[in-house]
Design an enzyme around this catalytic site. Sequence first.
Site, PDB file in Angstrom:
ATOM      1  CE  LYS A 110      -0.827  -1.262  -9.549  1.00  0.00           C
ATOM      2  NZ  LYS A 110      -1.153  -0.666  -8.232  1.00  0.00           N
ATOM      3  CB  SER A 128       0.982  -2.147  -5.850  1.00  0.00           C
ATOM      4  OG  SER A 128      -0.429  -1.311  -6.409  1.00  0.00           O
ATOM      5  CB  SER A 172      -0.968   1.066  -4.999  1.00  0.00           C
ATOM      6  OG  SER A 172      -0.906   0.202  -4.225  1.00  0.00           O
TER       7      SER A 172
END
Length: 482
Positions: free
Chosen positions: A82, A157, A181
């Site tokens: 990420k 997210s 997330s």
Amino acid sequence: MTNSLGERLWTGEEIVSGVKEDRSFLDQVLNFYCSKIKKEGPEINCFTFFSESALAQQQSVLRQRIEAKEDLPLAGLPVSVKDNIAVEGMPLTCASKILENYYPSYSATAVERLVKAGAIIIGKTNLDEFAMGSSSEYSYFGPVKNPRDKRKVSGGSSGGSAASVAGGFCPVALGSDTGGSVRQPASFCGVLGLKPSYGRVSRYGLTAFGSSLDQIGVFANNSRDLSLILNAVSGQDKKDSTSSALPPFSAEKHESLQPEKLKVGILQDFLKPASADVIESFAKAEEFFKNQGAQVQDVFFPELQYSVPAYYIIATAEASSNLSRYDGARYGFRSKGRLNSLGEMYKQSRSQGFGEEVTRRIILGAFVLSEGYSDKYYQKATKVRKLLLSGINKLFDKYDILLSPTTPTTAFDLGSHGQDPVSMYSSDVCTVLANLTGVPSLSVPCGVSEKTKMPVGLQIIANRNQEQKLMSVSSFFQQGFC
Ligand code: GLN
């Protein structure tokens, strides 16, 4: 093994053992993922950074390490990371204009450990700006699409990481989970997602959002691959004073699960907000545990109704403080307008550099901490957090694991929550509990909704540091539940 799209893919374990046996297999694996990312990646928009030359460089270093007979438990395993986690030599944008073109001079401890074990960092993945969101639509680089249905969101997210695994662009990925997330996008995309206990994985090199809630987590298509990665990244780190002193999670130590001894609590309060199709899939999972002889009981935890408001107060308060470092002077973007004073430079750089949702959170966080309001909001939220902690401790005196749906609905349509942040916040209703109390929690696929044809996730929560139990329950469930 087949992934959520029904494609036959290698598992992470197959890649590692294949690379050890036959060196040309490494080239085959990397060529496969590389051409798939180039061909299909842009449409899904799950990567913020992918570079063939960076890949070739890692490949040649790894070849030499294999020749030198280094011990490489993750030899050749492609991992996507990420883009709020630092990887030296790659940008760290947090999907924000304010960090556009920012390159960190170091790697996060979790990344360093992966690379040391022989993993290949295949690319950086898209996210909601600074990990604030539940759909991966609040990104400076545009929204991530769900590989199962490109009209739907991938969740957030860490939607880019979830989509990178679900879309078959890599077998495993790192994400971050402050309020759900990792688990929520895992559920939306039909893959597994684990948030470890607070402190189990070092946060060094993870861009801070809500420091008392943040954890690096893992995505995979099966429990075995999750375990492999957790084994590599967990363990104490001197660079993170909150990292736990426990030894790394052991991927070998398999607790053989005796289902008739398993005490399971069903979190009824998380079924109330769930849609009928999610409840239907969840009921089948519950039935599975009953049929296997587990002792399954309903539990009620009324304080849970305050968990989302408490989370959004605490997370925004911490975010407003953490994000004060982006001032136009130290990192990334600086406004180019006519700036007459230092204050003006801060103001212009921050207001042009941050997106709408991040700005909203900074304002909210500063407000709940401000004089006259901190007792009313922030202090109250910390009291709710204590209540939740004592409530969950009591539940774990009686139960081994707690179950609920991971999300109240399946993946929603792109753009459907755009103008209503509060409705977006409510999609975290089942996940924030684990962050507020620091316990580990995992989402594992539990079928597909008949109505939406999208995956449903089962959330399994265990007591603090009980990742071993969590993993054995999840692999037992994944193997037996069809
Ligand atoms: N959706 C939650 C939020 O927007 C959780 C985010 C996260 O876990 N990073 O705050």
